[in-house]
Design an enzyme around this catalytic site. Sequence first.
Site, PDB file in Angstrom:
ATOM      1  N   HIS A 418      -5.169  -6.593  -0.900  1.00 23.46           N
ATOM      2  CA  HIS A 418      -4.005  -6.085   0.102  1.00 23.46           C
ATOM      3  C   HIS A 418      -4.380  -5.948   1.392  1.00 23.46           C
ATOM      4  O   HIS A 418      -3.720  -5.542   2.295  1.00 23.46           O
ATOM      5  CB  HIS A 418      -3.522  -4.641  -0.372  1.00 23.46           C
ATOM      6  CG  HIS A 418      -3.179  -4.391  -1.643  1.00 23.46           C
ATOM      7  ND1 HIS A 418      -2.078  -5.051  -2.175  1.00 23.46           N
ATOM      8  CD2 HIS A 418      -3.700  -3.650  -2.812  1.00 23.46           C
ATOM      9  CE1 HIS A 418      -1.926  -4.949  -3.462  1.00 23.46           C
ATOM     10  NE2 HIS A 418      -2.844  -3.944  -3.729  1.00 23.46           N
ATOM     11  N   HIS A 580       2.215  -6.135  -5.852  1.00 27.43           N
ATOM     12  CA  HIS A 580       1.291  -6.647  -6.921  1.00 27.43           C
ATOM     13  C   HIS A 580       1.939  -7.879  -7.543  1.00 27.43           C
ATOM     14  O   HIS A 580       1.727  -8.185  -8.958  1.00 27.43           O
ATOM     15  CB  HIS A 580       0.877  -5.601  -8.050  1.00 27.43           C
ATOM     16  CG  HIS A 580       0.232  -4.324  -7.413  1.00 27.43           C
ATOM     17  ND1 HIS A 580       0.857  -3.402  -6.937  1.00 27.43           N
ATOM     18  CD2 HIS A 580      -0.983  -4.429  -6.883  1.00 27.43           C
ATOM     19  CE1 HIS A 580       0.278  -2.367  -6.276  1.00 27.43           C
ATOM     20  NE2 HIS A 580      -1.170  -2.928  -6.412  1.00 27.43           N
TER      21      HIS A 580
END
Lengths: 693, 213
Positions: A418, A580
């Site tokens: 991330h 995700h």
Amino acid sequence: MAAKAGTGPAAAVGSARSEGGVPLRFGDDLLLWASWLYYEEGLTQSDIARIIGVSRASVISYLADARERGIVNIAIKTEKLRSLTIAKALQEHFGLKDCLVIPGEGGGRSPFESLGSGGAQALRSIIKPGDTIGVGWGRSVLAAAERLSVDGLQDVRVVQATGSTSAHVPYTPAACATAMATAIRAECIPISAPAIVSRRELRDMLVQETPVQEQLASLEELNRIVFGIASLRPNSTLYSSGFLNDTPKFRDAYSGAVGAIAGHYIDDMGRRIDGPLDGRIIGISLEQIAATPQRIAIASGIDKVPAILAALRGGFVNVLITDAATGAGILSADGREIQPARAAATPVPETGTALPARSSVKKFLNTPEDAVDEALEGAVAEHAAFLRPVRDSNRALIARNGPREGKVGLVIGGGSGHDPCFLGYVGRGMADAVAIGNVFASPPPGPIFDCTRAVNRGAGVLHLFGNYSGDVMNFEMAAEMAQMEGIEVSTVVTTDDIASSAAEDRSGRRGVAGNLFVFKVAGAACDRMMPLSQVELLARKANRRTFTVGVALESCSLPETRRPLFMLGEGEMEVGVGVHGEPGVLRQSVETADDTADLVVDRILSEMDPARGDEVALLLNSLGSTPLMELYIVGRRVRQRLKARGISVARSWAGHYCTSLDMVGMSVTMMQLDEQLRDLLDHPSDTPAFRIG
Amino acid sequence: MERISNADAGGIVAEIARVIVANKAYLSEIDGKIGDGDHGVNMAKGFGRTAEKLDGTESLDEAMSVLSDVLMSEIGGSMGPLYGMMFSGMAEAIEEAWEIDAVLFGDMLQNGLDEVKDIGSADVGDKTLLDAYAPALDAYRSAIGDGKPMAEALDAMRAAAEAGRDSTIDMIAKVGRASRLGERSRGVLDAGATSCSLILGTLAEGVKRRLDG
């Protein structure tokens, strides 16, 4: 069970064929494909041109080239077939000794004829003098035997691998063995007993009979066996041959089966399934097959993919002869993608053909398994001015200028992938420490605890992270560990993703790019030496007033698989996607930037319900691969909308703030400000990815 | 009474690890449909690393403890804690025992299940590994209760775990990442239930093979 071998993956491979391009499954050899169709399938050059999707002139040049390069030597060399990408991949993936893949598409012949030709070709080079070869039965085996003719081999014996059947099909066990023996001028040893008898006692008696006993004994001497693999579809050889009784009760007993070898049922992992046939089969056992040095399976058909895969997993096959579509299906069902064809070295079709669909995503990686650690090593060096490892692991990092006496410690954390979330937000005025997990997976309790202990300066610690069950569990355990040491820990989870759950279930939502604002507010509150209870309240308030919606245009792909996590159609986008790759609330056709911005703004404003004159902080976030240019375009429209609504954008940022590896997409986050939140947002911070003042 | 020797059964954990590693791609693929597609990768990492640490001389509880430690300390995610606690619970139940008989094996399963329930927030029917685990334990217990031989009970356990796994296809996820999908999580196997059925199935097989007599 069938889901495992998956029609899905197989279908995906089939659809990977881009119109006009070379189908993936033919590997990288256009010459070979053209030669096969021309010399083996007997098609005309025009037919081949149509099938391959090139001009007839190209076909002629392929064929000439093939002759020149020695691919065509009247018969196509088996070597070339072996070199097919799929054959190579199968061999490697399943540790096969050899693998032959028939191009298998085009031509008017039945699949069995093509497979039989390939099988015969392979057997011609495999069979050696002195062999004792077991021969199973079925259409493929018979087709291979019928196309095989080898002279001059001495002392070869062919043993019928299973007993006989009275079935009214041409490919009975006896017929297959006889045909094979005739083809290679070998002695034929039949099994003079039924393949399946009605009772166990009968079997036990029959195998004692001298001829049968001797015949069965020769099965112990096999150095090779050639066999087919039966699927369990209703028209399978297994049933249509009358070999077995197709009764519901019988099928029930073998409901876990995905296929059969020599009359023995196996499950998806290739394990024997016990059932009513136990002790009633006369012929080769699974153990005997597994113990035979060379085990040649001839089988093809998409419906047989689960069965063949099971046989491979069970170790019953070490030489596989199949066709390209089946091979690709098997690989795909076992999670292996085939590298796409690269036709650059061969003549390029003259028309503007589409690029072959990519199935493996290009990445700058060394060993995929090392990606997280190597990235962390680089990041820690890159941002050494801001942070350092708590101890000896880069999975727990602490701010160089953060923790201090009497200040609440702020620990954030989450999975990798991330960036710059989470380690980019460690430094003065934001987080004091970060715990980092594997790609998209929460860190374990250990590093979180290390962080917690390291930042505790007597005023307690706030755990702040996105709301995912893994993170919740691991942070909870770490908090317990810390509390046992007398460290006061409070926890706030971020839940800004509107799409992840209904408004009534705010606490069930996941945390995404809004993390930035909540981290910033909480970090500022800590830096101003507010007590833990107040830091916690402010973090909750910031979270409550922060809303995010993400839109994906293309999936991200994990370093270890290099495959897209999900597939979006040519003209599709996913609204409400998670960081995700979690599917969003709806999948719709791609809109213009303005329409997409409108969709997102509508959702955010309907939840936020701001009054005219309100202020927001705005975050235009790339999910990985979307460039700033597009963020600006979307941001422009977002501002137009907010202005029309009488809302001012007090603070804003655009860029990579909370990504999802290489996802193409963006998210828009708004935090509804008040005096206090704006003040905390403006508080100085100095971190790798976020600097104020 | 049928039983296995604790000291000789550590190999079962290596067998479980092999099965998980072999199914890495499969588990990830299932997970990718409604999760983030890393279940197989993370599971294979944890179980694979455990297999490297075992030298084959461990007892079953020792091997389970090694597995638990690796899962808890190195894997993270949600599966790290869930399976970590499950195996530590199982290990705890048998650590004093020389031999594991039919009753103790049931207690071991129960302890593992209790730990999973304790740390997770799911119930049976929420489309999680519990949907494979709980019915497997029930099937084992009731077979033993009916006076069936342990081998048969182990078969029942494995079959129930698989049936439980398959039952997750029709469920809607209530916890975990997939829970945010609501109705869209229906129609897909749960990756956790799938790995759990592999684990329990291999465990049952391993014990069955080691039963004396």
